[in-house]
Enzyme design. Sequence first.
Site, PDB file in Angstrom:
ATOM      1  N   ASP A 154       0.797  -1.220   0.000  1.00 16.27           N
ATOM      2  CA  ASP A 154       0.000   0.000   0.000  1.00 16.27           C
ATOM      3  C   ASP A 154       0.840   1.285   0.000  1.00 16.27           C
ATOM      4  O   ASP A 154       0.941   1.978   1.017  1.00 16.27           O
ATOM      5  CB  ASP A 154      -0.961  -0.018   1.199  1.00 16.27           C
ATOM      6  CG  ASP A 154      -2.047   1.045   1.059  1.00 16.27           C
ATOM      7  OD1 ASP A 154      -2.014   1.803   0.073  1.00 16.27           O
ATOM      8  OD2 ASP A 154      -2.917   1.099   1.939  1.00 16.27           O
ATOM      9  N   HIS A 196      -0.307   6.184   0.017  1.00 10.00           N
ATOM     10  CA  HIS A 196      -0.415   7.117   1.143  1.00 10.00           C
ATOM     11  C   HIS A 196       0.385   8.353   0.798  1.00 10.00           C
ATOM     12  O   HIS A 196       1.314   8.296  -0.017  1.00 10.00           O
ATOM     13  CB  HIS A 196       0.171   6.477   2.414  1.00 10.00           C
ATOM     14  CG  HIS A 196      -0.769   5.526   3.090  1.00 10.00           C
ATOM     15  ND1 HIS A 196      -1.864   5.942   3.809  1.00 10.00           N
ATOM     16  CD2 HIS A 196      -0.777   4.172   3.156  1.00 10.00           C
ATOM     17  CE1 HIS A 196      -2.503   4.894   4.294  1.00 10.00           C
ATOM     18  NE2 HIS A 196      -1.874   3.798   3.902  1.00 10.00           N
ATOM     19  N   TYR A 250       4.045   6.750   7.164  1.00  9.68           N
ATOM     20  CA  TYR A 250       3.962   6.180   5.823  1.00  9.68           C
ATOM     21  C   TYR A 250       5.251   6.368   5.025  1.00  9.68           C
ATOM     22  O   TYR A 250       5.223   6.498   3.806  1.00  9.68           O
ATOM     23  CB  TYR A 250       2.738   6.745   5.089  1.00  9.68           C
ATOM     24  CG  TYR A 250       1.457   6.334   5.772  1.00  9.68           C
ATOM     25  CD1 TYR A 250       1.110   4.988   5.887  1.00  9.68           C
ATOM     26  CD2 TYR A 250       0.617   7.272   6.349  1.00  9.68           C
ATOM     27  CE1 TYR A 250      -0.044   4.589   6.538  1.00  9.68           C
ATOM     28  CE2 TYR A 250      -0.551   6.885   7.000  1.00  9.68           C
ATOM     29  CZ  TYR A 250      -0.872   5.544   7.087  1.00  9.68           C
ATOM     30  OH  TYR A 250      -2.013   5.157   7.729  1.00  9.68           O
ATOM     31  N   ARG A 295     -13.006  -1.192  15.019  1.00  9.66           N
ATOM     32  CA  ARG A 295     -12.178   0.002  15.249  1.00  9.66           C
ATOM     33  C   ARG A 295     -12.839   1.109  14.445  1.00  9.66           C
ATOM     34  O   ARG A 295     -13.077   0.953  13.248  1.00  9.66           O
ATOM     35  CB  ARG A 295     -10.762  -0.258  14.741  1.00  9.66           C
ATOM     36  CG  ARG A 295      -9.876   0.954  14.678  1.00  9.66           C
ATOM     37  CD  ARG A 295      -8.440   0.544  14.420  1.00  9.66           C
ATOM     38  NE  ARG A 295      -8.233  -0.080  13.129  1.00  9.66           N
ATOM     39  CZ  ARG A 295      -7.489   0.443  12.149  1.00  9.66           C
ATOM     40  NH1 ARG A 295      -6.874   1.600  12.330  1.00  9.66           N
ATOM     41  NH2 ARG A 295      -7.330  -0.200  11.007  1.00  9.66           N
ATOM     42  N   TYR A 350     -12.863   4.881  12.974  1.00  9.78           N
ATOM     43  CA  TYR A 350     -12.094   6.097  12.666  1.00  9.78           C
ATOM     44  C   TYR A 350     -12.937   7.325  12.993  1.00  9.78           C
ATOM     45  O   TYR A 350     -14.103   7.402  12.594  1.00  9.78           O
ATOM     46  CB  TYR A 350     -11.747   6.144  11.185  1.00  9.78           C
ATOM     47  CG  TYR A 350     -10.661   5.186  10.769  1.00  9.78           C
ATOM     48  CD1 TYR A 350      -9.327   5.519  10.915  1.00  9.78           C
ATOM     49  CD2 TYR A 350     -10.970   3.955  10.223  1.00  9.78           C
ATOM     50  CE1 TYR A 350      -8.320   4.651  10.526  1.00  9.78           C
ATOM     51  CE2 TYR A 350      -9.969   3.079   9.820  1.00  9.78           C
ATOM     52  CZ  TYR A 350      -8.650   3.441   9.982  1.00  9.78           C
ATOM     53  OH  TYR A 350      -7.668   2.574   9.598  1.00  9.78           O
ATOM     54  N   ASP A 378     -10.074   5.632  16.457  1.00 12.23           N
ATOM     55  CA  ASP A 378      -8.780   5.977  15.861  1.00 12.23           C
ATOM     56  C   ASP A 378      -8.853   7.402  15.313  1.00 12.23           C
ATOM     57  O   ASP A 378      -9.514   7.660  14.311  1.00 12.23           O
ATOM     58  CB  ASP A 378      -8.435   4.979  14.748  1.00 12.23           C
ATOM     59  CG  ASP A 378      -6.989   5.132  14.287  1.00 12.23           C
ATOM     60  OD1 ASP A 378      -6.397   6.209  14.511  1.00 12.23           O
ATOM     61  OD2 ASP A 378      -6.458   4.171  13.702  1.00 12.23           O
ATOM     62  N   GLU A 399      -6.846   5.767  19.806  1.00 12.60           N
ATOM     63  CA  GLU A 399      -5.564   5.733  19.090  1.00 12.60           C
ATOM     64  C   GLU A 399      -5.261   7.106  18.488  1.00 12.60           C
ATOM     65  O   GLU A 399      -6.152   7.755  17.924  1.00 12.60           O
ATOM     66  CB  GLU A 399      -5.613   4.683  17.975  1.00 12.60           C
ATOM     67  CG  GLU A 399      -4.308   4.645  17.171  1.00 12.60           C
ATOM     68  CD  GLU A 399      -4.069   3.311  16.526  1.00 12.60           C
ATOM     69  OE1 GLU A 399      -3.879   2.320  17.257  1.00 12.60           O
ATOM     70  OE2 GLU A 399      -4.084   3.259  15.282  1.00 12.60           O
ATOM     71  N   HIS A 454       0.912   4.733  16.965  1.00 15.95           N
ATOM     72  CA  HIS A 454       1.786   4.053  16.013  1.00 15.95           C
ATOM     73  C   HIS A 454       3.242   4.332  16.362  1.00 15.95           C
ATOM     74  O   HIS A 454       3.591   5.436  16.747  1.00 15.95           O
ATOM     75  CB  HIS A 454       1.531   4.572  14.598  1.00 15.95           C
ATOM     76  CG  HIS A 454       0.189   4.220  14.078  1.00 15.95           C
ATOM     77  ND1 HIS A 454      -0.032   3.119  13.284  1.00 15.95           N
ATOM     78  CD2 HIS A 454      -1.025   4.797  14.241  1.00 15.95           C
ATOM     79  CE1 HIS A 454      -1.313   3.048  12.972  1.00 15.95           C
ATOM     80  NE2 HIS A 454      -1.938   4.058  13.550  1.00 15.95           N
ATOM     81  N   THR A 482      -1.265  -1.192   7.337  1.00 13.44           N
ATOM     82  CA  THR A 482      -1.570  -0.191   6.332  1.00 13.44           C
ATOM     83  C   THR A 482      -2.688  -0.736   5.436  1.00 13.44           C
ATOM     84  O   THR A 482      -3.136  -0.070   4.529  1.00 13.44           O
ATOM     85  CB  THR A 482      -0.326   0.129   5.491  1.00 13.44           C
ATOM     86  OG1 THR A 482      -0.657   1.108   4.540  1.00 13.44           O
ATOM     87  CG2 THR A 482       0.207  -1.097   4.769  1.00 13.44           C
TER      88      THR A 482
HETATM   89  O1  GAE Z   1      -6.856   1.562   5.652  1.00 15.16           O
HETATM   90  C1  GAE Z   1      -5.852   2.255   5.559  1.00 15.16           C
HETATM   91  O2  GAE Z   1      -5.078   2.174   4.627  1.00 15.16           O
HETATM   92  C2  GAE Z   1      -5.541   3.178   6.674  1.00 15.16           C
HETATM   93  O3  GAE Z   1      -5.094   4.395   6.250  1.00 15.16           O
HETATM   94  C3  GAE Z   1      -4.491   2.606   7.561  1.00 15.16           C
HETATM   95  O4  GAE Z   1      -3.260   2.668   6.919  1.00 15.16           O
HETATM   96  C4  GAE Z   1      -4.362   3.341   8.831  1.00 15.16           C
HETATM   97  O5  GAE Z   1      -5.521   3.990   9.128  1.00 15.16           O
HETATM   98  C5  GAE Z   1      -3.977   2.440   9.951  1.00 15.16           C
HETATM   99  C6  GAE Z   1      -4.166   3.104  11.290  1.00 15.16           C
HETATM  100  O6  GAE Z   1      -4.394   2.454  12.281  1.00 15.16           O
HETATM  101  O7  GAE Z   1      -4.037   4.326  11.395  1.00 15.16           O
HETATM  102  O8  GAE Z   1      -4.718   1.246   9.909  1.00 15.16           O
HETATM  103 MG    MG Z   2      -4.217   4.244  13.552  1.00 15.84          MG
END
Ligand code: GAE
Ligand code: MG
Length: 388
Positions: free
Chosen positions: A44, A47, A92, A164, A166, A195, A221, A246, A297
Amino acid sequence: MTTITGVRLTPVNIPRTTGFVCGHVVVELLTGSADLVGVGEMSDFQHLPKYHVDVAGLERTLTDLLRGLDVHAANELDRRLQESFPQAGNLYDKGSVIKCGVDIALWDLRGKLAGRSVSSLLGGAVRPSLPVAYPIFRQRSAADVAANLEVVESRLAQGFSTFRVYVGGVLDLDEQFLRRARDRFGDRIQIKSLDFSNLLDARDAARFIERTRDLEYELVEAPARERDAAGLAFVRDRTLMPVSEHVYDGGWAIRLAATRAVDVLNIGLFALGGITPARRVIAVAEAAGLRCLIGTTQELSIGTAAAAHLGVATSAVSVASDPVGPLLYTRDIVREPVRYRDGQLLAPDGPGLGVSIDHDRLAAERAPLTWPAGEVASVVDRVGAPTR
Ligand code: GAE
Ligand code: MG
């Protein structure tokens, strides 16, 4: 002695179910015997920052770096990788993604030579499989809230009960999703974490936690700007919520531990440069008494298998982990994708990583890595097709 005779890199672009296309590079470490190839994945690259590596040039560079070395010369191989691709200290960093692809291919190769799985080389599994949390991507509209509730419903039916979520974009929508999910699913779901992805400063994150803390989630997170250890410590002390962040390198892990900024280290192979450097960071966590989770990722099956082997063989990984890439992508390039059972990721049986490339699929997917025009927000949120 088995030596590396060459490196083959194959770029592929694989769409997610959301339409967002992610570029990956499949790694093959050659040994002179067609039967003995180490497989890895640079997962991936889609990013920020918005550029791609020159894959043909990288293949030549890695071949020059590794050719002629004994597969078991782990110290020298690691030294060369670390020296040529120094840690940049951000999540990234493309250099870390490159190292990760090579490192996991080396573990695969050593496992194949020994006739043992990677988790066995890591000392043996301490759990039968790796509990994972399914990600609910950030709400950008009222329609997203309704659609994401349906995602929870369908993943619950498939055995995933830990999620989880976001947050940190449109906070009212984040709260709406969380409340409706609790109302609708009650204690049938666990929310492992909110997150924040470093999108808010610590004070705003703390305010959001205070207004939603009745919704029962296990941790938060990245609830501060990137590299703001003091901000994380503020959130942790102020809200008394466990915090995860992270890790990008050993120094950052030590700082997070020393400043009492976190309870949990998020160990992403892509961010740290593979299993070898990840183990050094896990040792920091163990010494500091911190818990770990295996981050992501969102890898294809090869990268996910590496995460699974490390996760099942590491006792400090006592929080639900994140790799579910094979469920988010519409296609893969292996013969048998990794499997999930009852919300847990299974480490494939070895030898090595236990996954093998399907060369017809790989040839069909092969294409230069690209960045179609599109919004930066869709890159960050991983939800829209990155095209206008
Ligand atoms: O799904 C994704 O590609 C996300 O961007 C991932 O890279 C991040 O969100 C990661 C995180 O915990 O921040 O999983
Ligand atoms: Mg994260």
